[in-house]
Design an enzyme around this catalytic site. Sequence first.
Site, PDB file in Angstrom:
ATOM      1  CD  GLU A   5       4.219   4.375  -9.253  1.00  0.00           C
ATOM      2  OE1 GLU A   5       4.949   4.989  -8.464  1.00  0.00           O
ATOM      3  OE2 GLU A   5       4.421   3.193  -9.554  1.00  0.00           O
ATOM      4  CG  ASP A   6       7.825   1.301 -11.373  1.00  0.00           C
ATOM      5  OD1 ASP A   6       8.854   1.692 -11.981  1.00  0.00           O
ATOM      6  OD2 ASP A   6       7.873   0.471 -10.460  1.00  0.00           O
ATOM      7  CG  HIS A  66       2.683   2.871  -5.419  1.00  0.00           C
ATOM      8  ND1 HIS A  66       3.359   2.517  -4.286  1.00  0.00           N
ATOM      9  CD2 HIS A  66       3.223   4.041  -5.841  1.00  0.00           C
ATOM     10  CE1 HIS A  66       4.280   3.424  -4.017  1.00  0.00           C
ATOM     11  NE2 HIS A  66       4.216   4.351  -4.954  1.00  0.00           N
ATOM     12  CB  ILE A  68       4.806  -2.539 -12.648  1.00  0.00           C
ATOM     13  CG1 ILE A  68       4.333  -3.813 -13.316  1.00  0.00           C
ATOM     14  CG2 ILE A  68       5.861  -1.838 -13.477  1.00  0.00           C
ATOM     15  CD1 ILE A  68       3.515  -3.571 -14.567  1.00  0.00           C
TER      16      ILE A  68
END
Length: 73
Positions: A5-6, A66, A68
């Site tokens: 996600e990140d 969601h 970082i």
Amino acid sequence: ETGSEDIDILPNGLAFISSGLKYPGIKSFAPDKPGEIFLMDLNGDKPKATELRISRGFDLASFSPHGISTYID
């Protein structure tokens, strides 16, 4: 396997990667798998992501990271 996600890369070459975001209305490739945080050392010849262990008592079943970010003091 299901993508990240990140990612946040520190000046020393260590990268923290969040994975496992579950968002209403968006297909999840692993709906029963909790979210994860990985560490990757980008200084090596063949960087490999390693899953970090989450402390006991943390609700892994609902962990859906969601984003970082890191803070360097």
